[in-house]
Scaffold this motif. Structure first.
Motif, PDB file in Angstrom:
ATOM      1  N   PHE A 132      58.702  33.787  47.892  1.00  0.00           N
ATOM      2  CA  PHE A 132      57.443  32.404  47.624  1.00  0.00           C
ATOM      3  C   PHE A 132      57.425  32.232  46.186  1.00  0.00           C
ATOM      4  O   PHE A 132      57.391  30.536  45.973  1.00  0.00           O
ATOM      5  N   ALA A 133      58.524  32.982  45.078  1.00  0.00           N
ATOM      6  CA  ALA A 133      57.870  32.410  43.548  1.00  0.00           C
ATOM      7  C   ALA A 133      58.811  30.857  43.892  1.00  0.00           C
ATOM      8  O   ALA A 133      58.871  30.145  42.906  1.00  0.00           O
ATOM      9  N   LYS A 134      60.035  31.339  44.161  1.00  0.00           N
ATOM     10  CA  LYS A 134      61.392  30.049  44.209  1.00  0.00           C
ATOM     11  C   LYS A 134      60.566  28.736  45.040  1.00  0.00           C
ATOM     12  O   LYS A 134      61.249  28.015  44.881  1.00  0.00           O
ATOM     13  N   SER A 135      59.498  29.095  45.798  1.00  0.00           N
ATOM     14  CA  SER A 135      59.646  27.392  46.001  1.00  0.00           C
ATOM     15  C   SER A 135      58.103  27.283  45.813  1.00  0.00           C
ATOM     16  O   SER A 135      57.438  26.217  46.097  1.00  0.00           O
ATOM     17  N   GLY A 136      57.323  27.903  44.912  1.00  0.00           N
ATOM     18  CA  GLY A 136      56.268  27.549  44.743  1.00  0.00           C
ATOM     19  C   GLY A 136      54.853  28.120  45.349  1.00  0.00           C
ATOM     20  O   GLY A 136      53.750  27.692  44.441  1.00  0.00           O
ATOM     21  N   HIS A 137      55.816  28.525  46.291  1.00  0.00           N
ATOM     22  CA  HIS A 137      53.991  29.483  47.047  1.00  0.00           C
ATOM     23  C   HIS A 137      53.057  30.609  47.047  1.00  0.00           C
ATOM     24  O   HIS A 137      52.989  31.134  47.497  1.00  0.00           O
ATOM     25  N   VAL A 138      53.112  30.777  45.630  1.00  0.00           N
ATOM     26  CA  VAL A 138      52.603  32.053  45.457  1.00  0.00           C
ATOM     27  C   VAL A 138      52.355  31.871  43.528  1.00  0.00           C
ATOM     28  O   VAL A 138      53.609  31.897  42.841  1.00  0.00           O
ATOM     29  N   GLU A 139      51.346  32.925  43.336  1.00  0.00           N
ATOM     30  CA  GLU A 139      51.100  33.086  41.840  1.00  0.00           C
ATOM     31  C   GLU A 139      50.192  34.303  42.007  1.00  0.00           C
ATOM     32  O   GLU A 139      49.475  35.241  42.857  1.00  0.00           O
ATOM     33  N   ILE A 140      50.273  35.040  40.863  1.00  0.00           N
ATOM     34  CA  ILE A 140      50.272  35.763  40.067  1.00  0.00           C
ATOM     35  C   ILE A 140      48.612  36.047  38.689  1.00  0.00           C
ATOM     36  O   ILE A 140      48.954  34.969  38.325  1.00  0.00           O
ATOM     37  N   PHE A 141      47.806  36.681  39.030  1.00  0.00           N
ATOM     38  CA  PHE A 141      46.605  37.228  37.891  1.00  0.00           C
ATOM     39  C   PHE A 141      46.978  38.113  37.964  1.00  0.00           C
ATOM     40  O   PHE A 141      45.813  38.906  38.550  1.00  0.00           O
ATOM     41  N   VAL A 142      46.868  38.529  36.362  1.00  0.00           N
ATOM     42  CA  VAL A 142      46.170  39.809  36.176  1.00  0.00           C
ATOM     43  C   VAL A 142      44.827  39.853  35.336  1.00  0.00           C
ATOM     44  O   VAL A 142      44.794  38.748  34.135  1.00  0.00           O
ATOM     45  N   GLY A 143      43.917  41.128  35.470  1.00  0.00           N
ATOM     46  CA  GLY A 143      42.698  41.204  34.717  1.00  0.00           C
ATOM     47  C   GLY A 143      42.821  42.245  33.881  1.00  0.00           C
ATOM     48  O   GLY A 143      43.136  43.307  34.246  1.00  0.00           O
ATOM     49  N   GLU A 144      42.635  41.687  32.742  1.00  0.00           N
ATOM     50  CA  GLU A 144      43.026  42.979  31.633  1.00  0.00           C
ATOM     51  C   GLU A 144      41.839  43.344  30.497  1.00  0.00           C
ATOM     52  O   GLU A 144      40.506  42.484  31.090  1.00  0.00           O
ATOM     53  N   VAL A 145      41.542  44.682  30.354  1.00  0.00           N
ATOM     54  CA  VAL A 145      39.931  44.930  29.231  1.00  0.00           C
ATOM     55  C   VAL A 145      40.992  45.335  27.685  1.00  0.00           C
ATOM     56  O   VAL A 145      41.697  46.091  28.212  1.00  0.00           O
ATOM     57  N   ASP A 146      40.617  44.737  26.965  1.00  0.00           N
ATOM     58  CA  ASP A 146      41.361  45.139  25.504  1.00  0.00           C
ATOM     59  C   ASP A 146      42.902  45.334  25.431  1.00  0.00           C
ATOM     60  O   ASP A 146      43.366  45.944  25.053  1.00  0.00           O
ATOM     61  N   SER A 147      43.521  44.324  26.771  1.00  0.00           N
ATOM     62  CA  SER A 147      44.491  44.401  26.656  1.00  0.00           C
ATOM     63  C   SER A 147      45.310  45.179  27.961  1.00  0.00           C
ATOM     64  O   SER A 147      46.377  45.131  27.618  1.00  0.00           O
ATOM     65  N   THR A 148      44.789  45.840  28.274  1.00  0.00           N
ATOM     66  CA  THR A 148      45.713  46.613  29.311  1.00  0.00           C
ATOM     67  C   THR A 148      44.782  46.302  30.441  1.00  0.00           C
ATOM     68  O   THR A 148      43.518  46.315  30.819  1.00  0.00           O
ATOM     69  N   VAL A 187      44.048  45.584  34.734  1.00  0.00           N
ATOM     70  CA  VAL A 187      43.182  46.886  34.920  1.00  0.00           C
ATOM     71  C   VAL A 187      43.057  46.505  36.491  1.00  0.00           C
ATOM     72  O   VAL A 187      42.689  46.714  37.453  1.00  0.00           O
ATOM     73  N   ALA A 188      42.846  44.756  37.105  1.00  0.00           N
ATOM     74  CA  ALA A 188      43.255  44.105  37.863  1.00  0.00           C
ATOM     75  C   ALA A 188      43.844  43.620  37.992  1.00  0.00           C
ATOM     76  O   ALA A 188      44.543  42.773  37.783  1.00  0.00           O
ATOM     77  N   ALA A 189      44.284  43.143  39.521  1.00  0.00           N
ATOM     78  CA  ALA A 189      45.426  42.193  39.740  1.00  0.00           C
ATOM     79  C   ALA A 189      45.641  41.480  41.343  1.00  0.00           C
ATOM     80  O   ALA A 189      45.019  42.266  42.541  1.00  0.00           O
ATOM     81  N   GLU A 190      46.354  40.577  40.953  1.00  0.00           N
ATOM     82  CA  GLU A 190      45.198  39.539  42.818  1.00  0.00           C
ATOM     83  C   GLU A 190      47.218  38.656  42.347  1.00  0.00           C
ATOM     84  O   GLU A 190      47.684  38.111  42.171  1.00  0.00           O
ATOM     85  N   LEU A 191      47.561  38.804  44.153  1.00  0.00           N
ATOM     86  CA  LEU A 191      48.029  37.789  44.415  1.00  0.00           C
ATOM     87  C   LEU A 191      48.233  36.760  45.377  1.00  0.00           C
ATOM     88  O   LEU A 191      46.865  37.289  46.377  1.00  0.00           O
ATOM     89  N   PHE A 192      48.141  35.053  45.220  1.00  0.00           N
ATOM     90  CA  PHE A 192      47.807  34.662  45.766  1.00  0.00           C
ATOM     91  C   PHE A 192      48.569  33.532  46.524  1.00  0.00           C
ATOM     92  O   PHE A 192      50.078  33.684  45.980  1.00  0.00           O
ATOM     93  N   THR A 193      48.589  33.284  47.775  1.00  0.00           N
ATOM     94  CA  THR A 193      49.473  32.731  47.875  1.00  0.00           C
ATOM     95  C   THR A 193      49.263  30.645  47.792  1.00  0.00           C
ATOM     96  O   THR A 193      48.215  30.769  48.291  1.00  0.00           O
ATOM     97  N   THR A 194      50.217  29.784  48.256  1.00  0.00           N
ATOM     98  CA  THR A 194      49.583  28.817  48.257  1.00  0.00           C
ATOM     99  C   THR A 194      50.433  27.906  48.906  1.00  0.00           C
ATOM    100  O   THR A 194      51.852  28.376  49.229  1.00  0.00           O
ATOM    101  N   CYS A 195      49.207  26.765  49.856  1.00  0.00           N
ATOM    102  CA  CYS A 195      50.378  25.911  50.924  1.00  0.00           C
ATOM    103  C   CYS A 195      49.223  25.211  51.687  1.00  0.00           C
ATOM    104  O   CYS A 195      48.308  25.520  51.380  1.00  0.00           O
ATOM    105  N   CYS A 205      43.947  34.130  48.446  1.00  0.00           N
ATOM    106  CA  CYS A 205      44.002  35.198  47.883  1.00  0.00           C
ATOM    107  C   CYS A 205      44.575  36.060  48.866  1.00  0.00           C
ATOM    108  O   CYS A 205      43.799  35.960  49.967  1.00  0.00           O
ATOM    109  N   ARG A 206      45.820  36.919  48.779  1.00  0.00           N
ATOM    110  CA  ARG A 206      46.024  37.677  49.983  1.00  0.00           C
ATOM    111  C   ARG A 206      46.061  39.278  49.345  1.00  0.00           C
ATOM    112  O   ARG A 206      45.584  39.685  50.310  1.00  0.00           O
ATOM    113  N   LEU A 207      46.041  39.695  47.905  1.00  0.00           N
ATOM    114  CA  LEU A 207      46.176  41.130  47.835  1.00  0.00           C
ATOM    115  C   LEU A 207      45.401  40.984  46.689  1.00  0.00           C
ATOM    116  O   LEU A 207      45.729  40.540  45.536  1.00  0.00           O
ATOM    117  N   THR A 208      45.221  42.179  46.659  1.00  0.00           N
ATOM    118  CA  THR A 208      44.348  42.357  45.212  1.00  0.00           C
ATOM    119  C   THR A 208      44.121  44.658  44.979  1.00  0.00           C
ATOM    120  O   THR A 208      44.279  44.952  45.819  1.00  0.00           O
TER     121      THR A 208
END
Length: 396
Positions: A243-259, A261-269, A275-278
């Protein structure tokens, strides 16, 4: 509908097949199964799905590549009128030992807004009936919109289903509201945190392919903590790659002091960021600093800034949706995951009723008997997990 349409790939002339968004009501609506559509036809289908309001990536052809990691192969049901694609569905199929081939449709069929809807629904429902009675031993359908789809299938021998091939409800936020209005819709706890994350060293960034290993590790940690069936790293990588090649997915990463600690995969359509995976490291400060809330808040603001119409926090079970409908968003009986999703405001969205059709009365009775007792329910749930993720996930 002639049964011989189910024995071979059937598409109209590929040069004429389009996904023109403007359709004049000319000619009859036809629908049939296509086993192996060409790349050009799949391209038309993907553009059709991506352009449909509120659609989901589970109907894009890339989802078939993802589901192959769990043993599924796709069938397609296309409807057209005068060479113009007006509807269709991707059916995921796999063979079950001692049972045969079963199929499911997640959030489909997709129908053009300008099409003669009643005729398209009828044509697609006829093909679904033939699939469920002939090519497949069982077919499960979770429509994405319109009670008319469920009604048409029920009229053709399907019955109501509780199999859960896809979540029957979700929480959606209308992103046409201003940022302050969105903030006002947050729970008091999350709203307070929006002014504290920066001071606590919490940051959220958009991720990419370099963050897949981080995401996979955090998903692994979450699955072990919560006792969920674990998705394989291959599944996660395939999902992102397709889905990255067609722009249908995004990842967001949560950090504490640059480390991280959490991440989430979203799909777009279809104008929806979903929200798909956390995944989260619960041994880190992520829990006490509510980093997953920061992830969704920042993703919501990003979606609004990039023209998305809705933000979808992911599925709710039928039982949870019933509790919400009865007791409101603050219902104390809700589990932690549901309370988290409802803490962002939005509205409860019920998909149309799911339906199912078994080709064999014996198989249908066996399915009903297995699901009628506690031991049988556990077996059916195990089979459901196996169908979703494959044997590897269930064994963990």
């Amino acid at each position: 509908m002639k049964r011989d349409l189910l024995r071979k790939p059937v598409v109209p002339g590929e040069l004429a097949l389009t996904a023109d968004p403007v359709l004049r009501d000319v000619g009859a609506v036809s629908a049939a199964v296509c086993v192996q559509p060409s790349e050009s036809v799949l391209g038309v289908w993907d553009r059709f799905v991506a352009g449909a309001k509120g659609s989901d990536v589970t109907q894009l052809s890339g989802w078939a590549v993802v589901r192959r990691t769990a043993g599924y192969e796709p069938l397609y049901v296309f409807a057209w009128q005068s060479g113009v694609m007006v509807g269709g569905a991707q059916v995921m199929v796999r063979r079950i030992p001692l049972v045969g081939r079963i199929g499911y449709v997640a959030y489909g069929p997709v129908i053009a807004a300008t099409a003669p809807r009643a005729r398209v629904v009828a044509a697609l429902a006829d093909v679904f009936r033939e699939l469920g009675r002939g090519r497949l031993r069982a077919l499960f359908v979770q429509p994405i919109e319109g009670a008319d789809v469920s009604a048409a299938l029920l009229a053709r021998g399907f019955r109501d289903s509780t199999a859960g091939v896809a979540p029957p409800a979700t929480v959606r936020i209308d992103l046409s509201a201003g940022e302050e209005e969105l903030r006002a819709g947050l729970s008091k706890r999350i709203r307070r945190w929006t002014g504290k994350w920066a001071k606590a060293g919490v940051t959220v960034r958009r991720g990419g392919v370099a963050d897949l290993e981080i995401l996979a590790d955090l998903l692994h940690r979450s699955a072990r903590h919560q006792g969920f069936a674990e998705l394989s790293p291959e599944y996660v990588r395939t999902l992102y790659r397709e889905f990255a090649k067609s722009g249908h997915v995004e990842i967001f990463v949560g950090e504490v002091d640059s480390t991280p600690v959490a991440a989430e995969l979203f799909t777009t359509c279809g104008g929806v960021l979903r929200c798909r995976l956390t995944g989260m490291d619960r041994s880190s400060p992520a829990v006490r600093l509510s980093v997953t809330s920061a992830l969704d808040w920042e993703a919501m603001k990003w979606a609004k800034a990039n023209g998305f119409a809705q933000f979808d926090l992911g599925g709710l079970s039928a039982s949870t949706a019933a509790l919400v409908a009865e007791g409101g968003f603050s219902c104390s009986a809700l589990d932690g995951a549901a309370r988290f999703k409802l803490g962002f405001g939005g509205r409860l969205y019920h998909y149309p009723g799911a339906v199912e059709l078994f080709s064999s009365p014996v198989l249908r009775r066996a399915y009903d008997v297995l699901g009628s007792g506690s031991a049988g329910e556990a077996l059916v749930d195990r089979a459901r997990q196996w169908m979703r993720h494959g044997a590897r996930a269930v064994q963990k």
